[in-house]
Write a protein that holds these residues in place. Structure first.
Motif, PDB file in Angstrom:
ATOM      1  N   ARG A 240       0.829  -1.208   0.000  1.00  0.00           N
ATOM      2  CA  ARG A 240       0.000   0.000   0.000  1.00  0.00           C
ATOM      3  C   ARG A 240       0.862   1.256   0.000  1.00  0.00           C
ATOM      4  O   ARG A 240       0.545   2.242  -0.681  1.00  0.00           O
ATOM      5  N   ASP A 241       1.959   1.223   0.756  1.00  0.00           N
ATOM      6  CA  ASP A 241       2.853   2.385   0.764  1.00  0.00           C
ATOM      7  C   ASP A 241       3.475   2.600  -0.618  1.00  0.00           C
ATOM      8  O   ASP A 241       3.587   3.743  -1.088  1.00  0.00           O
ATOM      9  N   GLN A 243       2.181   1.675  -3.423  1.00  0.00           N
ATOM     10  CA  GLN A 243       1.134   2.150  -4.316  1.00  0.00           C
ATOM     11  C   GLN A 243       0.895   3.647  -4.137  1.00  0.00           C
ATOM     12  O   GLN A 243       0.754   4.389  -5.120  1.00  0.00           O
ATOM     13  N   ALA A 244       0.826   4.056  -2.861  1.00  0.00           N
ATOM     14  CA  ALA A 244       0.635   5.482  -2.603  1.00  0.00           C
ATOM     15  C   ALA A 244       1.812   6.298  -3.138  1.00  0.00           C
ATOM     16  O   ALA A 244       1.629   7.377  -3.715  1.00  0.00           O
ATOM     17  N   GLN A 245       3.026   5.763  -2.951  1.00  0.00           N
ATOM     18  CA  GLN A 245       4.193   6.475  -3.461  1.00  0.00           C
ATOM     19  C   GLN A 245       4.190   6.519  -4.976  1.00  0.00           C
ATOM     20  O   GLN A 245       4.552   7.542  -5.593  1.00  0.00           O
TER      21      GLN A 245
END
Length: 484
Positions: A240-241, A243-245
């Protein structure tokens, strides 16, 4: 019944299964003990009957009384520890004093007739009580040999067996109840980690909080399950991190060309709206800039689509391909992008297992970097030898402190931010090479520049295509076109 059992909670099912297993085991042990005790008691009774001998005086007295009346008469009343009676060849009997008359069987008559030496069998008294009988021959002074049956009642053994059965039944019942309680306690204690795991999963599903971790104790299956859950949540949080990045970096990279493209289009639209035509040179420059920015956006979107796939997935079927042919195609594209450069290549045959389009794109990205950072009129050397592809340029090179970051997504060297690109090319290269089972690295070159090294494992050389069959002359003649 099975559905009702499956509908029970796991603790209840474990307790019920434990109680059932213990009940079956205890019942089997109890029955085995009872049968063993019964067999042993009967064996001891048979042994005592074989070793016991009737008292000669009692037998003589009984025979005298029986001869005075009827041989089938009872010579006395009352009971004794053993029942003794004399049997004749016709099946008659003479009961000794204080004995209970026992029914004469065929085995007793056979002994009386001399057909067998002794007999050990079961029988009943006249009032229906079960007895065990041993019949043998006995010599009496002044009388000769007679057939004597010594019987022992079985009610003592039956009473002991009944008491043993009651005791075993009581112990089995207590054992089953205790096993059920112990099973329930063990189930509750053993499933506490599962309860914690369930609570953690429900918490993650409810709050999407991936920072939850379960304490792990021991090396059993529950500990392995907890450890796997912790690894899963850590991987999900990392994904998720990333993806957010990726979204943040993609937005940042898209913002610059979109802003420039919007500005250029607004200038062209304002010129059309106001009727004030732009100078031909400025208009051509704006259109060229718009075209370049659209090409950059298309390349960036393609790179994002490539990186959006899972690492384990491939864009197409994996097959054995000629690495030297793919490198030759990538070189032709690189020469078009850097016509002023001298690109020398030495490509020796090498076959690998990979997806052709993805591998070609990776090689194009490597050569594009070499072309992009080479000075005008510079040279690029390419060598493919035994699965090692080396691309060397003579550009400014990459500082040593920046080498660990060159394969990260959207990472760009500060000195290269003014050049076109998205920072995704080398990430795609590293990913494609890993999927093909190889490895890639960048290192400074001697005398300046950078060397990109790609190592790919070899694959069996595909067989050559079979030759085409010769065309018959008749077919060639049929296909000939007559000249006017």
């Amino acid at each position: 019944m099975i559905r009702r059992f499956q509908a029970l909670p796991l603790r209840s099912r474990l307790a019920l299964l434990t109680a059932t297993a213990v009940a079956v085991a205890v019942a089997a042990v109890a029955v085995a003990c009872w049968l063993l005790a019964r067999t042993q008691l009967h064996h001891e009774l048979d042994t005592s009957l074989r070793n016991s001998t009737a008292q000669a005086d009692a037998v003589t007295t009984a025979l005298a009384q029986c001869r005075d009346s009827d041989f089938n008469a009872v010579a006395g009343t009352g009971t004794t520890f053993a029942y003794v009676q004399v049997v004749d060849a016709a099946g008659g009997r003479c009961v000794t004093p204080y004995s209970v008359p026992v029914k004469v069987q065929s085995e007793d008559i056979a002994v009386a007739r001399g057909l067998s030496t002794d007999a050990l069998h079961s029988s009943t008294t006249d009032d229906g009580a079960d007895v065990r009988v041993h019949t043998t021959r006995m010599s009496l002074r002044g009388i000769g040999e007679v057939t004597v049956s010594v019987a022992r009642p079985l009610h003592e053994i039956d009473a002991a067996l009944n008491r043993l059965a009651l005791l075993l039944t009581a112990l089995a019942g207590v054992g089953v109840v205790a096993a059920g309680a112990a099973g329930l306690w063990v189930a509750r204690t053993g499933l506490k980690p599962v309860d914690r795991l369930t609570d953690a999963v429900e918490h993650v599903a409810r709050t999407e909080d991936l920072t939850v971790r379960i304490p792990v104790d021991g090396e059993d299956e529950i500990a392995r399950l907890s450890r796997s859950f912790n690894q899963m949540t850590a991987q999900l949080a990392s994904s998720r991190d990333r993806q957010a990045q990726l979204i943040a970096d993609a937005g940042h990279e898209l913002r610059t060309p979109l802003t420039s493209l919007r500005t250029n289009i607004e200038l062209l639209a304002r010129s059309e709206e106001t009727g004030r035509a732009l100078p031909p040179g400025d208009r051509a420059a704006l259109l060229a800039s718009v075209k370049a920015q659209m090409t950059e956006l298309a390349a960036l979107i393609g790179d994002l689509q490539e990186l959006s796939r899972p690492d384990s997935a491939t864009p197409g079927p994996v097959q054995v391909v000629a690495l030297h042919d793919i490198a030759r195609t990538a070189l032709e594209r690189a020469r078009l992008r850097g016509p002023e450069l001298t690109i020398g290549a030495e490509l020796r045959p090498w076959y690998v297992r990979a997806e052709p389009a993805a591998l070609e794109r990776a090689l194009v990205n490597v050569l594009d970097n070499a072309v992009k950072f080479s000075p005008p009129g510079g040279a690029v050397e390419v060598l493919l030898d035994r699965g090692v592809l080396t691309v060397r340029d003579h550009g400014p090179g990459v500082p040593p402190d920046e080498l660990p970051h060159v394969f990260e997504r959207f990472w760009r060297s500060p000195s290269a931010r003014a050049l076109p690109g998205s920072g995704l090319g080398l990430s795609i290269v590293a990913r494609t090479v890993r999927q093909a089972g190889g490895e890639v690295e960048l290192r400074p070159a001697e005398g300046g520049g950078t060397v990109a090294v790609i190592r790919l494992p070899g694959a069996p050389t595909p067989p050559p295509d079979p030759p085409l069959p010769p065309v018959p002359p008749s077919v060639v003649a049929d296909q000939r076109v007559d000249q006017p």
